[in-house]
Design a protein around this motif. Structure first.
Motif, PDB file in Angstrom:
ATOM      1  N   ARG A 146      -5.393   5.485  14.869  1.00 13.37           N
ATOM      2  CA  ARG A 146      -5.640   4.053  15.073  1.00 13.37           C
ATOM      3  C   ARG A 146      -6.197   3.755  16.453  1.00 13.37           C
ATOM      4  N   LEU A 171      -8.548   4.452   4.493  1.00 12.49           N
ATOM      5  CA  LEU A 171      -7.902   3.714   5.588  1.00 12.49           C
ATOM      6  C   LEU A 171      -8.943   2.973   6.426  1.00 12.49           C
ATOM      7  N   LEU A 191     -16.718  11.525  -2.402  1.00  9.03           N
ATOM      8  CA  LEU A 191     -16.441  10.613  -1.286  1.00  9.03           C
ATOM      9  C   LEU A 191     -17.318   9.362  -1.310  1.00  9.03           C
ATOM     10  N   ALA A 192     -18.489   9.476  -1.908  1.00  7.23           N
ATOM     11  CA  ALA A 192     -19.379   8.325  -2.045  1.00  7.23           C
ATOM     12  C   ALA A 192     -19.553   7.541  -0.751  1.00  7.23           C
ATOM     13  N   VAL A 193     -19.924   8.249   0.304  1.00  5.51           N
ATOM     14  CA  VAL A 193     -20.269   7.580   1.562  1.00  5.51           C
ATOM     15  C   VAL A 193     -21.628   8.096   2.029  1.00  5.51           C
ATOM     16  N   GLU A 226     -11.765   1.859   5.344  1.00  7.02           N
ATOM     17  CA  GLU A 226     -12.180   0.696   4.541  1.00  7.02           C
ATOM     18  C   GLU A 226     -11.143  -0.414   4.624  1.00  7.02           C
ATOM     19  N   ALA A 227      -9.865  -0.026   4.569  1.00  4.85           N
ATOM     20  CA  ALA A 227      -8.802  -1.027   4.611  1.00  4.85           C
ATOM     21  C   ALA A 227      -8.780  -1.754   5.962  1.00  4.85           C
ATOM     22  N   GLU A 228      -9.172  -1.067   7.014  1.00  2.00           N
ATOM     23  CA  GLU A 228      -9.231  -1.691   8.340  1.00  2.00           C
ATOM     24  C   GLU A 228     -10.554  -2.448   8.519  1.00  2.00           C
ATOM     25  N   ARG A 249       0.810  -1.207   0.000  1.00  2.00           N
ATOM     26  CA  ARG A 249       0.000   0.000   0.000  1.00  2.00           C
ATOM     27  C   ARG A 249       0.850   1.266   0.000  1.00  2.00           C
ATOM     28  N   ASP A 281      -0.431  -4.490   4.063  1.00  2.00           N
ATOM     29  CA  ASP A 281      -1.530  -4.895   3.198  1.00  2.00           C
ATOM     30  C   ASP A 281      -1.067  -4.892   1.735  1.00  2.00           C
ATOM     31  N   ARG A 334      -9.072   5.502  -3.442  1.00  2.44           N
ATOM     32  CA  ARG A 334      -9.134   6.803  -2.781  1.00  2.44           C
ATOM     33  C   ARG A 334      -7.760   7.434  -2.634  1.00  2.44           C
ATOM     34  N   SER A 335      -7.776   8.703  -2.216  1.00  3.21           N
ATOM     35  CA  SER A 335      -6.538   9.452  -2.004  1.00  3.21           C
ATOM     36  C   SER A 335      -5.572   8.642  -1.138  1.00  3.21           C
ATOM     37  N   GLY A 336      -4.309   8.601  -1.512  1.00  5.75           N
ATOM     38  CA  GLY A 336      -3.310   7.885  -0.722  1.00  5.75           C
ATOM     39  C   GLY A 336      -3.088   6.463  -1.209  1.00  5.75           C
ATOM     40  N   ARG A 386      -0.114  -3.125   9.977  1.00  4.50           N
ATOM     41  CA  ARG A 386      -0.862  -4.090   9.182  1.00  4.50           C
ATOM     42  C   ARG A 386      -1.356  -3.441   7.893  1.00  4.50           C
ATOM     43  N   LEU A 387      -1.768  -2.184   8.068  1.00  4.81           N
ATOM     44  CA  LEU A 387      -2.267  -1.441   6.925  1.00  4.81           C
ATOM     45  C   LEU A 387      -1.234  -1.318   5.836  1.00  4.81           C
ATOM     46  N   LYS A 431     -13.676  -1.454  -6.734  1.00  7.26           N
ATOM     47  CA  LYS A 431     -13.953  -0.433  -5.723  1.00  7.26           C
ATOM     48  C   LYS A 431     -13.358   0.892  -6.160  1.00  7.26           C
ATOM     49  N   ASP A 483     -11.077  11.740   2.158  1.00  5.30           N
ATOM     50  CA  ASP A 483     -11.045  10.604   1.235  1.00  5.30           C
ATOM     51  C   ASP A 483      -9.969   9.603   1.667  1.00  5.30           C
ATOM     52  N   ARG A 484      -8.826  10.141   2.038  1.00  4.55           N
ATOM     53  CA  ARG A 484      -7.720   9.303   2.498  1.00  4.55           C
ATOM     54  C   ARG A 484      -8.131   8.504   3.738  1.00  4.55           C
ATOM     55  N   ILE A 541     -11.134   7.806   4.754  1.00  4.87           N
ATOM     56  CA  ILE A 541     -12.188   6.831   4.427  1.00  4.87           C
ATOM     57  C   ILE A 541     -11.549   5.579   3.815  1.00  4.87           C
ATOM     58  N   ASN A 547      -9.984   8.517  -7.324  1.00 11.09           N
ATOM     59  CA  ASN A 547     -10.109   9.858  -6.763  1.00 11.09           C
ATOM     60  C   ASN A 547      -8.802  10.633  -6.816  1.00 11.09           C
TER      61      ASN A 547
END
Ligand SMILES: Nc1ncnc2c1ncn2[C@@H]1O[C@H](COP(=O)(O)OP(=O)(O)OP(=O)(O)O)[C@@H](O)[C@H]1O
Ligand SMILES: [Mg+2]
Lengths: 224, 267
Positions: B130, B159, B195-197, B161-163, A11, A103, A126-128, A99-100, A123, B154-155, B157, A144
């Motif tokens: 975290r 993260l 952002l689509a949330v 999602e990843a968690e 990531r 990933d 997103r940013s980052g 963990r992130l 999906k 966005d960033r 969101i 995005n």
């Protein structure tokens, strides 16, 4: 000679695994790998997994310098060897990643089409988020602003493309970037860099490619 | 039924997390919910100030985690709203004093006793973030209608999602309807489109937020404040009621856009 170092996209950048051979052998292999992939990886953060190899802080420092020539930033060293860990800490490098960050892109198994690998995301990126992939990238969702896709092949986005895309990142000019709404922050195809002009009117599916050394965008048209 | 843990987070700093946490908590307490707020912004505490409870702090979150006091002793009760409690952050420590598993343990202890545990996060995507989301059942992302704040949202969101803590819910704070109308500010529609949330609330820019923060009285207590009303709507939505988004906007400037969002978000 066998390539002793492996790399995979994570990531937050690239993760290099050293083999259990000595440092010199590993270093040579790593530098060769980086040279080959220079354009592909430019700007990425590097995590080095040294497994059991003992590495001194001088060695790490010279590796960090070497990598910086290729615009790569060594920021973390993972090791089972306590001396190597200390050496990394001494240089202010991280010795654990969350963990992130670990990933990997492994959850996204490549699919093959006519022998060419492609990776598919179902999906919104997103940013980052950053992906480097040796093949084509398909996104069923939006890309995005702040997300980055670097692919050696083509990039297809079934959604809005507003992040950064570099297609043909290893130099292949015969690739395309297409999206239902093509508004990337920056678009690169092989060596060419383009910035999207402001759109007026309704978005239309477009495809971008290189013609006469320039990035051109046209209405996405299967008949054409 | 055990309580729910709601974490309020943002990415970019200064967008209104602490304001939102304090006001949602107070609005829920006004609805006879038993609420405890945790200030997880260690080293930069200010939820106590916004709630007007600063002068009553004896123990803090780190004291509880390090066993210097019992949980009860660190919980400050709000005299105006007897069902509202605060566990303040430590001012003199840093984020490494708390781990995600500490937060999970703490919340597990609080959940049987409270209807809601509200956690105010520090800005950023580091350790403090975290810690703040570790125990969350619901994550609320606050943003302003500005490009940089939305980018960071966005960033965050991503993260979340990843968690696998998603889907996040969104509050857009400090909306200026007249600027949106003139096209000088991102509209809620623009923000949501990116952002689509799910949308949880729209808060207008409102001076009463600043004056009430200075007085240490949450703005929801002021019946006339527009921002206060918007925060009350948010708490009602968290309580499972359907509150149309159009009702926050009396001038009509945002009505069309919000009407559309309402159909999209469905909540
Ligand atoms: N709707 C609003 N109208 C007017 N002012 C507001 C509004 N929301 C927040 N503010 C003001 O913005 C400032 C920042 O708000 P707040 O402290 O809640 O942000 P935060 O996200 O918690 O910041 P930090 O990241 O520093 O913790 C405060 O001065 C607050 O009074
Ligand atoms: Mg705050």
């Amino acid at each position: 000679m066998l390539n002793t170092v492996t790399a995979k996209g994570i990531r937050e950048g690239i993760l290099f695994h050293l083999s259990d051979q000595n440092w010199e052998t590993n270093l040579q292999a790593l530098v060769r790998l980086v040279k080959d992939r220079q354009k592909f990886w430019r700007g990425a953060k590097v995590v080095l997994d040294t497994a059991n190899v003992e590495v001194t802080s001088d060695q790490l420092l010279s590796l960090k310098d070497e990598l910086s020539h290729y615009d790569l930033n060594l920021w973390a060293v993972l090791s089972e060897n306590s001396l190597t860990q200390q050496a990394a800490q001494f240089l202010g490098l991280a010795t654990r990643i969350s963990r992130l960050e670990k990933d990997t892109m492994a959850d996204f198994e490549p699919i093959y089409h006519q022998g060419e690998p492609a990776i598919f995301f179902n999906k919104t990126l997103r940013s980052g988020f950053r992906i480097e992939f040796d093949g084509n990238v398909i996104v069923y969702g939006d890309v995005n602003p702040g997300a980055e896709i670097i692919a050696s092949g083509s990039v297809l986005v079934w959604g809005k493309l507003r992040g950064l895309v570099h297609a043909g990142a290893l130099g292949n000019e015969a690739v395309v970037v297409c999206a239902l709404d093509l508004q990337p922050t920056q678009l690169r195809i092989a060596e060419q860099i383009a910035i999207t002009p402001k759109r007026h009117g309704k978005p239309q599916p477009e495809t971008a490619f290189i013609r006469d050394g320039k990035v051109i965008a046209e209405i996405w048209n299967y008949k054409g | 039924m055990p309580g729910k843990v709601v974490t309020v987070t943002s990415g970019k700093g200064g967008v209104g997390k602490t304001t939102a946490t304090a006001n949602i908590a107070a609005a829920m307490a006004l609805k006879n919910q038993k609420v405890v707020c945790i200030d997880a912004d260690i080293g930069l505490r200010n939820l106590d100030v916004v709630l007007g409870l600063e002068n009553r702090i004896v123990y803090d979150l780190v004291d509880v985690i390090e066993g210097r006091c019992r949980l009860r002793q660190a919980m400050i009760r709000d005299k105006r709203l007897p069902e509202l409690y605060l566990i303040p952050a430590a001012q003199t420590r840093d984020k490494s004093a708390v781990s995600p598993s500490d937060m999970v343990r703490l919340c597990n202890e609080l959940k049987p006793e409270f209807d809601w545990v509200l956690i105010d996060s520090p800005a950023g995507i580091e350790r403090g973030f975290r810690n703040a989301i570790a125990a969350a059942d619901i994550i609320v992302v606050v943003t302003n209608p500005e490009v940089s704040a939305v980018r960071d949202a966005d960033r965050i969101i991503g993260l979340i999602e990843a968690e696998e803590k998603g889907p996040a819910q969104l509050i857009i704070n400090r909306i200026k309807p007249d600027m949106v109308k003139k096209g000088d500010m991102l509209s809620p529609d623009d923000v949501l489109e990116l952002l689509a949330v799910e949308l949880l609330g729209l808060i207008p820019e409102d001076e009463t937020v600043i004056t009430s923060t200075n007085r240490g009285v949450p703005v929801v207590i002021d019946g006339k404040s527009r921002a206060g009303r918007a925060f009350r709507n948010i708490s009602q939505r968290l309580l499972g009621e359907r509150v149309p988004f159009a009702s926050i906007e009396e001038s009509g400037g945002l009505f069309n856009q919000i009407g559309r969002i309402f159909r999209k978000g469905g909540g």
